[in-house]
Design an enzyme around this catalytic site. Sequence first.
Site, short mmCIF file in Angstrom:
data_model
loop_
_atom_site.label_atom_id
_atom_site.label_comp_id
_atom_site.label_asym_id
_atom_site.label_seq_id
_atom_site.Cartn_x
_atom_site.Cartn_y
_atom_site.Cartn_z
N GLY A 259 -11.90 5.95 -1.25
CA GLY A 259 -10.70 5.13 -1.16
C GLY A 259 -9.52 5.97 -0.70
O GLY A 259 -8.71 5.53 0.13
N THR A 260 -9.46 7.18 -1.21
CA THR A 260 -8.39 8.10 -0.81
C THR A 260 -8.44 8.35 0.69
O THR A 260 -7.41 8.30 1.37
CB THR A 260 -8.52 9.42 -1.59
OG1 THR A 260 -8.28 9.15 -2.98
CG2 THR A 260 -7.53 10.46 -1.11
N ASN B 62 -3.07 0.59 -10.18
CA ASN B 62 -4.15 1.21 -10.96
C ASN B 62 -3.74 1.59 -12.38
O ASN B 62 -4.57 1.69 -13.27
CB ASN B 62 -4.71 2.44 -10.25
CG ASN B 62 -3.63 3.45 -9.87
OD1 ASN B 62 -2.59 3.05 -9.33
ND2 ASN B 62 -3.85 4.71 -10.15
N GLN C 265 -8.27 -1.38 -6.66
CA GLN C 265 -8.32 -1.94 -8.01
C GLN C 265 -8.44 -3.47 -7.98
O GLN C 265 -8.88 -4.07 -8.95
CB GLN C 265 -7.08 -1.54 -8.81
CG GLN C 265 -6.96 -0.04 -9.08
CD GLN C 265 -7.93 0.46 -10.14
OE1 GLN C 265 -8.48 -0.31 -10.92
NE2 GLN C 265 -8.17 1.76 -10.15
N THR D 150 -21.90 12.61 9.55
CA THR D 150 -23.10 11.77 9.46
C THR D 150 -22.83 10.58 8.55
O THR D 150 -22.38 10.74 7.42
CB THR D 150 -24.27 12.60 8.88
OG1 THR D 150 -24.48 13.74 9.72
CG2 THR D 150 -25.55 11.79 8.82
N CYS E 201 -6.47 10.46 -11.92
CA CYS E 201 -5.98 11.48 -10.99
C CYS E 201 -4.89 12.32 -11.61
O CYS E 201 -4.77 13.50 -11.36
CB CYS E 201 -5.41 10.83 -9.73
SG CYS E 201 -6.54 9.74 -8.93
#
Lengths: 390, 390
Positions: free
Chosen positions: A71-72, A151, A185, A243, A330
């Site tokens: 997501g980051t 979040n 979220q 990849t 985080c």
Amino acid sequence: MKRTYLDYAATTYIDPKVLKKMKPYLADKFGNPSSLHAAGREARFAIEQARIDVAKVLGCEGKEIIFTGSGTESCNLAVFGIANFYKDKGNHIIISKIEHPAVLEAAKKLENQGFEVSYLNVDANGLVDINELKEALKKDTILVSIIYANNEIGTIQPIAEISEIVKNFRQKSGAVSLFHTDACQAAGALDLDVKKLGVDLMTLNGSKIYGPKGVGCLYISKGVNLEPVIVGGGQESGLRGGTENAALIVGFAEALKMADKIKISESKRLAGLRDYLIKNILKITRSRLNGHPEKRLSNNINVSIKGVEGEALALMLDKYRICASTGSACSSRKLAPSHVLLAIGITPELAHSSLRLTLGRKTTKKEINYVLKVLPEVVEKLREISSIKI
Amino acid sequence: MKRTYLDYAATTYIDPKVLKKMKPYLADKFGNPSSLHAAGREARFAIEQARIDVAKVLGCEGKEIIFTGSGTESCNLAVFGIANFYKDKGNHIIISKIEHPAVLEAAKKLENQGFEVSYLNVDANGLVDINELKEALKKDTILVSIIYANNEIGTIQPIAEISEIVKNFRQKSGAVSLFHTDACQAAGALDLDVKKLGVDLMTLNGSKIYGPKGVGCLYISKGVNLEPVIVGGGQESGLRGGTENAALIVGFAEALKMADKIKISESKRLAGLRDYLIKNILKITRSRLNGHPEKRLSNNINVSIKGVEGEALALMLDKYRICASTGSACSSRKLAPSHVLLAIGITPELAHSSLRLTLGRKTTKKEINYVLKVLPEVVEKLREISSIKI
């Protein structure tokens, strides 16, 4: 004693059905999706099917979906990608003060590089100030990025309304002004139809929706261009080198389909548990709810309890095998008070007294009752220690 | 008929022992490593143990290891990270002409941003021209990046010798001149001791060493600084935002330990098969070996066969259930001839006639004999068609 996991916003377990779908790609079907031979083609086919599945949930086309590593990374790709592609058309970015660090830190980095960033205030419930947004938009605005559901405090923004404003401005002014929302979220709880939401870009990830960690996606509306952040072999239409990971992508798509399918019933169930928990936690003296009382995620509880350090509280709960958090995962190892709680106007002291409980698929009434038994005792103990200190 | 997989350089399967080590983190141990509670701590502990395990193989300290989402991301972090951190000290970068796109495209992007990039020539066997390197180094040089073992032709560079030159220049001139090597293909075959190699930065990944896809690492020597590429919650010492992926990191560390342990015996076994295969393939008329005859990866065969299109050849082999490649998997969907083959001085036409076979742990003499039976027939058929066309 069984663990009581109430930190689903930090991350979810992988649903066994999702893991089952992933397993062939962790075993025999290991080919590189860029290889032309049979082993490559079976991985490629799985990824393209996953792309179609994701697009179906979002109401868009497969080619509007890019898979990333988190997501980051998706948020970074949206913010850096738009900024670097459209920098000749403008250097102004608008975000809210309660963005996830994935957007916030990206915007700060751009600010250091010379971009102008407007940080929109939120009200006491965490809702973005719409008038401030209207005033902030200008000819130079290339990107607006606002988190769909926060979040930490769970507040849900009126994304469709914000889109409307941004789009009207775009049409009127000729500014680039694209709109990205971080929906990590929101996924599994709220509507993800990009047409209804009216967004140009949207971030989702696997680790919040009972899918695997290490995979995210970015919806990029047709006609919107981006500079890639990670370059290499030209994978994902040249927007993300490396990849492609069939196992994680297949898992992500399966998780998203499942989460979307059960979102109405599960949200209803969780909202009931949430409201029951909030009502009873607030019986603790000098406690308050952070975030919007109604416009909030069905699984989010964020409270401040005066006279108690959030971190001490979480660690004490941990002794009772309750997994809770002071804010986002985080920021849990940082000492600074939550930027989200400060943005809704509470004092740094009260921000340090916050506790986040986030419910999920395995959460039961029994678990909630266990928390309601333990929490007041723990608070009392900590307040005693704290009063001795003073 | 069983599949004959001879594309181990594109990607390997996950070793069952590695997958077994990963499984708890795909199931019960799903916590966010940044969470302070028990579920977070058990994931954090696994990651830190993995970091120590990786450091042990590399002969460095745990804190010198950063986990990322892929080898490509690690290469990007090295190139962009050094360039952006040290840009005030110099704007010159040196790479070889046969870098993987993860380094090559990153360098090109920096060139577009105003950095100066020197692209070192290689000789007919793919060895970097050391004198050219010596001449290219200058006061402004902040980074040299040279691939340890090439992914297409398998040529192994004298990394320790190159390090020595770069370091001597650094000491003499006071230039930043840091040295990164992309060791993704070297891992499991060659010595990875960073002290012996003398490198400042080194990239590895999981998908080439019988570990999972979606995880890489970057060794960053103490005292070397980087600008992060992906920003967010401050994970990995602020160098890589995004929830750390315990399952993939644990798998990567286990795979690396295992690969390092068996590298001598396995390299010997594979080199025997390789030489047998090369000797017999070269019996095909108008065929040639690409890459160094001795200084090459024990599992790499790259040949050009005149009068045959590499892509047609690979697709025909696929019909015989042989998985082979024309070059790297990354470039297999592109029409341009391989930049690596052009760099060793062969014609675009001959570059288009190339076939890469890369061996691995499950490769047997029986499989090699099967290839040696099929390949000459297929070549003959394709040459017939091609001669009819003319």
